[in-house]
Design a protein around this motif. Structure first.
Motif, short mmCIF file in Angstrom:
data_model
loop_
_atom_site.label_atom_id
_atom_site.label_comp_id
_atom_site.label_asym_id
_atom_site.label_seq_id
_atom_site.Cartn_x
_atom_site.Cartn_y
_atom_site.Cartn_z
N VAL A 149 0.84 -1.20 0.00
CA VAL A 149 0.00 0.00 0.00
C VAL A 149 0.87 1.25 0.00
O VAL A 149 0.60 2.23 -0.73
N ILE A 150 1.94 1.25 0.82
CA ILE A 150 2.84 2.40 0.86
C ILE A 150 3.47 2.63 -0.51
O ILE A 150 3.57 3.78 -1.00
N THR A 151 3.87 1.55 -1.17
CA THR A 151 4.50 1.67 -2.49
C THR A 151 3.55 2.27 -3.50
O THR A 151 3.90 3.19 -4.27
N VAL A 152 2.32 1.76 -3.52
CA VAL A 152 1.33 2.25 -4.49
C VAL A 152 1.00 3.72 -4.22
O VAL A 152 0.93 4.55 -5.15
N GLN A 153 0.79 4.06 -2.96
CA GLN A 153 0.46 5.45 -2.63
C GLN A 153 1.61 6.41 -2.97
O GLN A 153 1.40 7.51 -3.47
N ALA A 154 2.83 5.97 -2.67
CA ALA A 154 3.97 6.84 -2.98
C ALA A 154 4.17 7.00 -4.48
O ALA A 154 4.49 8.09 -4.96
N ASP A 155 3.96 5.91 -5.25
CA ASP A 155 4.12 6.00 -6.70
C ASP A 155 3.03 6.85 -7.35
O ASP A 155 3.28 7.57 -8.33
N SER A 156 1.80 6.76 -6.81
CA SER A 156 0.67 7.47 -7.43
C SER A 156 0.48 8.88 -6.90
O SER A 156 -0.35 9.63 -7.43
N ALA A 157 1.20 9.25 -5.84
CA ALA A 157 1.02 10.58 -5.24
C ALA A 157 1.23 11.71 -6.24
O ALA A 157 0.42 12.67 -6.29
N PRO A 158 2.26 11.71 -7.10
CA PRO A 158 2.43 12.82 -8.05
C PRO A 158 1.30 12.95 -9.06
O PRO A 158 1.06 14.04 -9.60
N TYR A 159 0.58 11.86 -9.31
CA TYR A 159 -0.52 11.90 -10.27
C TYR A 159 -1.84 12.24 -9.60
O TYR A 159 -2.77 12.76 -10.23
N ARG A 160 -1.96 11.94 -8.30
CA ARG A 160 -3.21 12.21 -7.60
C ARG A 160 -3.25 13.62 -7.01
O ARG A 160 -4.31 14.18 -6.81
N ILE A 161 -2.07 14.13 -6.68
CA ILE A 161 -2.01 15.45 -6.04
C ILE A 161 -1.38 16.45 -7.02
O ILE A 161 -0.23 16.26 -7.46
N GLU A 162 -2.14 17.45 -7.36
CA GLU A 162 -1.64 18.43 -8.33
C GLU A 162 -0.76 19.48 -7.64
O GLU A 162 -0.94 19.80 -6.48
N GLY A 163 0.18 19.97 -8.40
CA GLY A 163 1.00 21.08 -7.94
C GLY A 163 2.06 20.71 -6.93
O GLY A 163 2.50 21.56 -6.16
N LEU A 164 2.51 19.44 -6.91
CA LEU A 164 3.57 19.04 -6.00
C LEU A 164 4.90 19.62 -6.47
O LEU A 164 5.23 19.54 -7.66
N PRO A 165 5.68 20.18 -5.59
CA PRO A 165 7.00 20.67 -5.99
C PRO A 165 7.90 19.50 -6.36
O PRO A 165 7.69 18.37 -5.92
N PRO A 166 8.93 19.74 -7.15
CA PRO A 166 9.83 18.65 -7.56
C PRO A 166 10.45 17.93 -6.38
O PRO A 166 10.67 16.71 -6.44
N ALA A 167 10.75 18.66 -5.32
CA ALA A 167 11.36 18.00 -4.17
C ALA A 167 10.41 16.98 -3.54
O ALA A 167 10.83 15.88 -3.13
N ALA A 168 9.11 17.32 -3.51
CA ALA A 168 8.13 16.38 -2.95
C ALA A 168 7.98 15.16 -3.85
O ALA A 168 7.85 14.02 -3.37
N VAL A 169 7.99 15.40 -5.20
CA VAL A 169 7.89 14.27 -6.12
C VAL A 169 9.09 13.34 -5.95
O VAL A 169 8.94 12.11 -5.92
N GLU A 170 10.27 13.95 -5.80
CA GLU A 170 11.46 13.12 -5.61
C GLU A 170 11.38 12.35 -4.29
O GLU A 170 11.78 11.19 -4.20
#
Length: 423
Positions: free
Chosen positions: A225-246
């Protein structure tokens, strides 16, 4: 028969220094018996020995008294120090042989009757205390002494030397055999205790490995679950800064790496017969099916779920799995040890914890279970204790007043309980 077994056990028990035979007997009168017997024999041999040496062998009264006192007095000493007592008696026998040489032909020589009886009793005390090589040396000295006496004075010597040689050998051999048998039984009992300890330790380790294999699925699910949520976070949450995506990418990579390490760990824990562990892990929802299986085994089991359980919502998977396994082991014990008995399973919620209670009555007659409860580990209370310790819960087991048995457990939902186990 039990008294005879206790006598043999106490007679062959290893003794420390200065301890008489039967010192380990459980009954006080058995522990006192050697003292009473030896004192009675010594008290009888002392006056009769003096009279025999003086009247029938013509020995000087002072010398006769000294010889009889040494030979009779050595017997109480032989209770605790048989070998020094024998060393004390041997010179007295030689002196007595010299002193009685040339007595009336019909008298026993070189072994007067009192000396012969005291020496044979001394052989008994030696046989139950000393090692085999010591007993052999004692008999060899006795044999050589008797043989030398017959050689030096063959015409005057009678058959008493042959009697002493034969009887002392028989007594020493029987005593050595008795001690050898007792020693073998003690070694066997000690080995059985070691084997039992090793079996219990192996059962504990196997149960812990089984619990670890089961919990792997629970932890692996959360890591996935952690893996899926972390992988999909940049697509589910708009406007994430690059540092958060990394950062989310690093979290996903670490979770995938942890999953790989867990798979390798599981490969180490799995055994040849653990294929069934790959099935989905059960939980509280599977308890009705478990009770149906128990019913086919001849145990009438009823399930009662308190209203507060549903209010808890989904319980942690580790708690649900442990609750299922504890109930499973408790019911498996009912099937094995009280077939046909009625059982009650109660699941309640109290103070942020899940409470389990499994009670059964006495078995009706001598009924036997037709089938086993599927999936039981066969470790019983060992598995229950380990699962309760894992969750820092409490476990209480023991017989009931009506002849049945009870198992109660409290499993904290957050794993921060007191961790008490009583049985």
């Amino acid at each position: 028969m039990s008294l005879w077994k206790e006598f043999l056990r106490a007679l062959t028990e290893p003794l420390g220094d200065h301890r008489p035979p039967l010192a380990t007997a459980r009954r006080p009168w058995l522990r006192r018996a050697p003292y009473v017997l030896v004192l009675l024999v010594a008290g009888s041999l002392l006056p009769t020995g003096v009279v025999t040496l003086v009247r029938f062998h013509g020995v000087d009264p002072a010398l006769a008294t000294a010889l009889a006192a040494v030979q009779a007095g050595a017997l109480p000493l032989a209770l605790t120090r048989p070998l020094p007592a024998w060393r004390l008696v041997v010179p007295s026998v030689l002196v007595g042989a010299v002193a009685t040489h040339g007595a009336t032909a019909e008298r026993s020589w070189p072994w007067p009757v009192t000396t012969l009886l005291g020496y044979l009793l001394l052989m008994v005390l030696l046989a139950v205390r000393e090692r085999g090589r010591t007993l052999l040396a004692v008999w060899v000295v006795t044999f050589l002494g008797c043989g030398l006496g017959r050689t030096v004075s063959g015409a005057h010597s009678d058959g008493s030397s042959v009697v002493v040689t034969a009887l002392s050998g028989v007594v020493l051999l029987l005593g050595w055999s008795l001690r050898g048998r007792g020693e073998a039984k003690r070694l066997l009992a000690a080995q059985e205790r070691v084997s039992e300890t090793e079996r219990a330790r192996r059962a504990l380790l196997e149960e812990r490995a089984r619990i670890a294999r089961e919990l792997h699925d629970v932890v692996a699910h959360h890591m996935s679950v952690i893996t899926v949520q972390a992988d999909s976070a940049p697509y589910r949450i708009e406007g994430l800064p690059p540092a958060a995506v990394e950062e989310f990418g690093q979290i996903a990579a670490a979770a995938r790496g942890s999953l790989g390490e867990m798979r390798r760990l599981l490969g180490v824990l799995r055994t040849a017969d653990s294929a069934a562990d790959r099935a989905p892990q059960p939980g509280l929802a599977d308890l009705p099916k478990l009770l149906a299986t128990v019913g086919r085994a001849g145990v009438r089991a009823e399930l009662a779920v308190g209203d507060g359980v549903s209010a808890l919502g989904p319980v942690p998977e580790a708690v649900g799995l442990s609750a299922y396994r504890i109930v499973q082991e408790a019911l498996a014990n009912v099937v094995r040890h009280a077939p046909g008995a009625a059982a009650e399973v109660a699941v309640t919620a109290a103070d942020g914890a899940l409470a389990l209670a499994v009670r059964n009555g006495p078995p009706p007659g001598r009924a036997r279970a037709a089938v086993e409860v599927s999936g039981g580990t066969g470790q019983g209370l060992v598995g229950m204790r380990e699962r309760v310790r894992l969750l820092a819960g409490t476990l209480d087991t023991g017989p009931t007043a009506g002849g049945g048995y009870r198992v109660t457990a409290v499993l904290p939902l957050d794993g921060t309980g007191p961790g008490e186990i009583t049985a």
